[in-house]
Design a protein around this motif. Sequence first.
Motif, PDB file in Angstrom:
ATOM      1  N   ALA A 165       0.847  -1.204   0.000  1.00  0.00           N
ATOM      2  CA  ALA A 165       0.000   0.000   0.000  1.00  0.00           C
ATOM      3  C   ALA A 165       0.883   1.256   0.000  1.00  0.00           C
ATOM      4  O   ALA A 165       0.608   2.211  -0.727  1.00  0.00           O
ATOM      5  N   ALA A 166       1.987   1.204   0.810  1.00  0.00           N
ATOM      6  CA  ALA A 166       2.916   2.344   0.851  1.00  0.00           C
ATOM      7  C   ALA A 166       3.514   2.575  -0.533  1.00  0.00           C
ATOM      8  O   ALA A 166       3.683   3.715  -0.979  1.00  0.00           O
TER       9      ALA A 166
ATOM     10  N   LEU B 175       2.094   1.872  -3.388  1.00  0.00           N
ATOM     11  CA  LEU B 175       1.084   2.464  -4.268  1.00  0.00           C
ATOM     12  C   LEU B 175       0.891   3.951  -3.963  1.00  0.00           C
ATOM     13  O   LEU B 175       0.795   4.765  -4.881  1.00  0.00           O
ATOM     14  N   VAL B 176       0.887   4.280  -2.663  1.00  0.00           N
ATOM     15  CA  VAL B 176       0.719   5.687  -2.281  1.00  0.00           C
ATOM     16  C   VAL B 176       1.878   6.512  -2.831  1.00  0.00           C
ATOM     17  O   VAL B 176       1.694   7.568  -3.443  1.00  0.00           O
ATOM     18  N   ALA B 177       3.127   5.975  -2.628  1.00  0.00           N
ATOM     19  CA  ALA B 177       4.316   6.700  -3.121  1.00  0.00           C
ATOM     20  C   ALA B 177       4.269   6.806  -4.641  1.00  0.00           C
ATOM     21  O   ALA B 177       4.693   7.805  -5.220  1.00  0.00           O
ATOM     22  N   HIS B 178       3.735   5.751  -5.286  1.00  0.00           N
ATOM     23  CA  HIS B 178       3.684   5.737  -6.751  1.00  0.00           C
ATOM     24  C   HIS B 178       2.759   6.831  -7.280  1.00  0.00           C
ATOM     25  O   HIS B 178       3.092   7.536  -8.235  1.00  0.00           O
ATOM     26  N   PHE B 179       1.602   6.942  -6.639  1.00  0.00           N
ATOM     27  CA  PHE B 179       0.626   7.896  -7.166  1.00  0.00           C
ATOM     28  C   PHE B 179       0.818   9.325  -6.642  1.00  0.00           C
ATOM     29  O   PHE B 179       0.488  10.276  -7.324  1.00  0.00           O
ATOM     30  N   TYR B 180       1.329   9.426  -5.423  1.00  0.00           N
ATOM     31  CA  TYR B 180       1.404  10.770  -4.832  1.00  0.00           C
ATOM     32  C   TYR B 180       2.831  11.257  -4.561  1.00  0.00           C
ATOM     33  O   TYR B 180       3.038  12.425  -4.294  1.00  0.00           O
ATOM     34  N   GLY B 181       3.821  10.337  -4.604  1.00  0.00           N
ATOM     35  CA  GLY B 181       5.188  10.714  -4.255  1.00  0.00           C
ATOM     36  C   GLY B 181       5.864  11.502  -5.355  1.00  0.00           C
ATOM     37  O   GLY B 181       5.480  11.422  -6.528  1.00  0.00           O
TER      38      GLY B 181
ATOM     39  N   ALA C 239      11.100   9.659  -2.701  1.00  0.00           N
ATOM     40  CA  ALA C 239       9.817   8.971  -2.869  1.00  0.00           C
ATOM     41  C   ALA C 239      10.015   7.741  -3.739  1.00  0.00           C
ATOM     42  O   ALA C 239       9.425   6.686  -3.499  1.00  0.00           O
TER      43      ALA C 239
ATOM     44  N   MET D  67       9.239   4.042  -2.643  1.00  0.00           N
ATOM     45  CA  MET D  67       8.373   3.180  -3.444  1.00  0.00           C
ATOM     46  C   MET D  67       9.012   1.796  -3.592  1.00  0.00           C
ATOM     47  O   MET D  67       8.361   0.771  -3.409  1.00  0.00           O
TER      48      MET D  67
ATOM     49  N   GLY E  20       8.980  -0.032  -0.234  1.00  0.00           N
ATOM     50  CA  GLY E  20       7.634  -0.537   0.055  1.00  0.00           C
ATOM     51  C   GLY E  20       7.342  -1.787  -0.750  1.00  0.00           C
ATOM     52  O   GLY E  20       6.842  -2.792  -0.227  1.00  0.00           O
TER      53      GLY E  20
END
Lengths: 822, 227
Positions: A398-399, A401-407, A412, A416, A419
């Motif tokens: 999940a981390a 994915l978050v870094a992928h979309f928002y990092g 970052a 990614m 994670g």
Amino acid sequence: MTQAFWTFIALVSHWRRHPVNFGALFVGLAIATALWSGVQALNEHARASYDRAASIFGAGGARSIVPTRGGSVSQDLFVKLRLAGWKVSPVLEGTVRIHGKRFRLIGIEPVTLPREAGVAVVAGEGALGAFLKPPGRMIVTPETLRELSAAESVAIVIDGGKTLPPIEALAAALPGALVVDIGVAQAVLNRPEQISRLIFKEPPSAVAPPLATVAGDALRLVPPREEESDIRRLTESFHLNLTAFGLLACLVGFFIVHAAFGLAFEQRLAMVRTMRAVGVSARTLIVAMLGELALLALVAGSAGVGAGYLLAAALLPDMAASLDGLYGARVAGQLALDPMWWISGLGIAVIGSLVAAGGGLFKAFYLPVLMAAQPFAWRQVQQKFLWRRSVLGALGIAAFLVAHFYGKGLYAAFGMIAGLLLGAALLLPLLLDGVLRLGEKYASQPLAQWFWADCRQQLPGLSLALMALLLALSTNVGVGAMVEGFRKTFTQWLDERLVAEVYFEVAGNAETQQIEAWLEKRPEVSAILPMSKIKIRLGGWPVDIVGMKPHETYRNHFPMLSETGDAWGELQRGEGALVSEQLARRLDLALGSTLDVPAADGQWRVRIAGIFPDYGNPKGQLRIDIDRLMRLWPETPRMGYSLRTAPKAVPELIDALQTEFGQQISQISDQAAIKNLSMRIFERTFAVTAALNLLTLLVAGIALLANFLTLGNVRLAQLAPVWAVGVSRMRLAQLEFLRVLLLAAVTSAFALPLGLALAWQLVAVVNVQAFGWRLPFHVFPAQLGQTVALALLTAAAAAIWPIIRFVRITPAALAKVFANER
Amino acid sequence: MAGETRASLLRVAGLKKSFTTPQGRLAILKGVDLELDVGSSLALMGESGSGKSTLLHLIAGLDDADEGEIFLDDVAVTRLPDFGRAALRRETLAVVFQQFNLIPSLTIRANVAFQARLAGRLDPVWREELVGRLGLENLMERYPEQLSGGQQQRVAIARALAPRPRLLLADEPTGNLDEATADDFIKLTTEVVAATGCAFLMITHSKRLAARLERQVTLSSGVIKEL
């Protein structure tokens, strides 16, 4: 204290009886520390070198004034500033080649030079006299002296024939630089009356006019630390990459510590119970265990830090060559490290061990005394952690994915990757369990059923080592695919970029017209492609503006990522410019964007007509028509030439050029030599990565071996009943081997897609963030096959010894298992 | 011993303990009362699963009771924290298990001295006497795995008695021994225990061995009955 001491002695005595397990733990801890501290040693050493290089002009509050448009200016400006009350000292910097190797030549004027400036290495009246009086002195570090393959007092002749003053080696000198009197530098560099920098310490007198009043816009005051931050910024990505690999290898090492300490705890459960039963409190037990761990961490950590030093020393030449080749950053060839590095290495060993074994200690503290009496209570507890681990794994993904979309940014990107890798590793036991359940479900023969069930039973004990293997293999695939892809792209790019047959640089501006005239008369030369370069700053970044001729050679071959319909026409008309990919990303430029470039007579607005790949160049580059460049910056000298000619005419043309112009040509090579040199820099750049990659796999192999050995005695108790009901030892050994191969094969099957995901992250995200270029993504099936084979080989190599031990065990020893049955 | 008055060492009153099973809570001890005097010996018998080991673990402070009290030398064992119970096991009582529970990585010499060292009262003369009485002289540099079951149990007794405990608890110490070795072991143990003046509580299934001790009780349906 007495209790803790005797408890400690009893705990430690376990290792005396299990030396191989101790060895695995020791080696794991030492390797983890070595890999981490080795990489940190390289980084620290390089940074110290940059600081030293940066402080050469800026130490002690000294400030620099440099030509606004790079290059050099007339020393008349120096005289004007002095007369106007500016207490400046002139410097001339340039590059000389000695036996084909580049060295930075710095000419100073020691009398006016502020004493605080790092370059002020000439101290004392005697030394000053010797430095100034012909033939003068050339100050170098002892390492540079070795690099020059020369002795002190020897006067070296540079490529091109000019002679430098006799050498004097001083430890305080600048790494990789040759410091001479400015007059000598002007003569050697063929730049009479020129200066490239002015240094001052004391502020100009109150009546002194501002800089712009004296020098117009020809000179600019360098903001403090600008040069230091340039080299730091350019090399930061390189060091971050190195740190990431070091961290990964270190992490894999701590997996060993975690696994080995956990298994040792399991082996010592009976002992723990006994100690608790005879009056050792949980607190005393934990204190003794912590003491044991700290001692082990200190001893193994010291060995690791020592090994890290040796590793760094072994990798330093490759790293220094990469940094020099890629960034022009000189790194001293002898490792010199701060005592803090040694302490922090040990700190990592102690903290890493505590974190790796801390979970076990925590559980030991809360494990009820009677629970500890049950064999494998640890594993039973561990089973409960399987789901928790999987939940953590899911959080890791999940981390990612978050870094992928928002990092955003390099950190970052690494977050990614962390994670993704950790998430996948934590989910591995669950995935393996699923596969083994399937096998068990479809097995019909009793031995096969036992085999699958037994594999599942082994999972908790082996999961950490298999996770380490997964990390090592996926890194292998990912980094391997990235490096192979880079190599393929780089080779193609070199082939397209280096189409001219001969390349040479000229020593000075004055002779270029003669050279061009001479070349035009040569019938074998079909095209003369001159090149000029000027350094400016755009958006705070150092940028080279390269002037080139929009010749057919470039129109047909120059590799482009994207271009307008008439890019070369725009270039020729002086309306358009080509921008390197990394500069386009940094300044957010697209085709058709306009860019304002500070020129000699004001801002020049140019349209982006093309974006080209410029692999391996940390600086941004803007390519424009050479005639336009000469109009915008009339003082710019010709830097070099590319010549088109028939390949067979190349040797003769090079000979003729050298004969005719001698030292006016500073560097001449044919296409093959330049490609060779570029590929050599490329290979050395990835030598460090390749070494860390291999070491990570080795560490995973050790983790597996440690696990197999530690589980050896437990396995005996599990295999003996099967042997007792009529399965031969040889058959059991074969099944053991098959089990290891099966687990390694399933792990590698998961490692392949994970590795490819990592490769994609590296080429599409990390490279873009770190270097500013994006590489095409390639999959190399042969490399994937090789990785699976490597996984099986690693697992087989780790398993073979314990299996041989099992085959050799006597029936009496196997029967003893039942004698001890409780 | 008849007619001789001895002070009470161990007093168990209204002790209850139950466990959670898939079928629900199972009460093992339903109000155990028991007393043991200084220097006396007691055999605790009962069927498998009757709660003998549970009772011994509670007395040794290895587990927590649901209700009731255990006093050892007037110290309420049930109210002690882990640290206090550990001190009690180290200094006041000693436990011998069926599985010997020696520390496999220590020599016999180190094993014998281990608990006494923890308690900070290793008496080399007493240790040598114990070693001599238990016939361990020639085994001192060996490791536990190199000894027979009977020899290992003798080492366990030596380790337990080395710090001169006030109470020796033994959980089926002869369970893994043949009859002759078990007889030998009990003879030696009772002699050595008598020499130290410590009380002795032994769990056993053997009526023959139980008869060698001063008192015999049985644990049945969660309560103690005198035999």
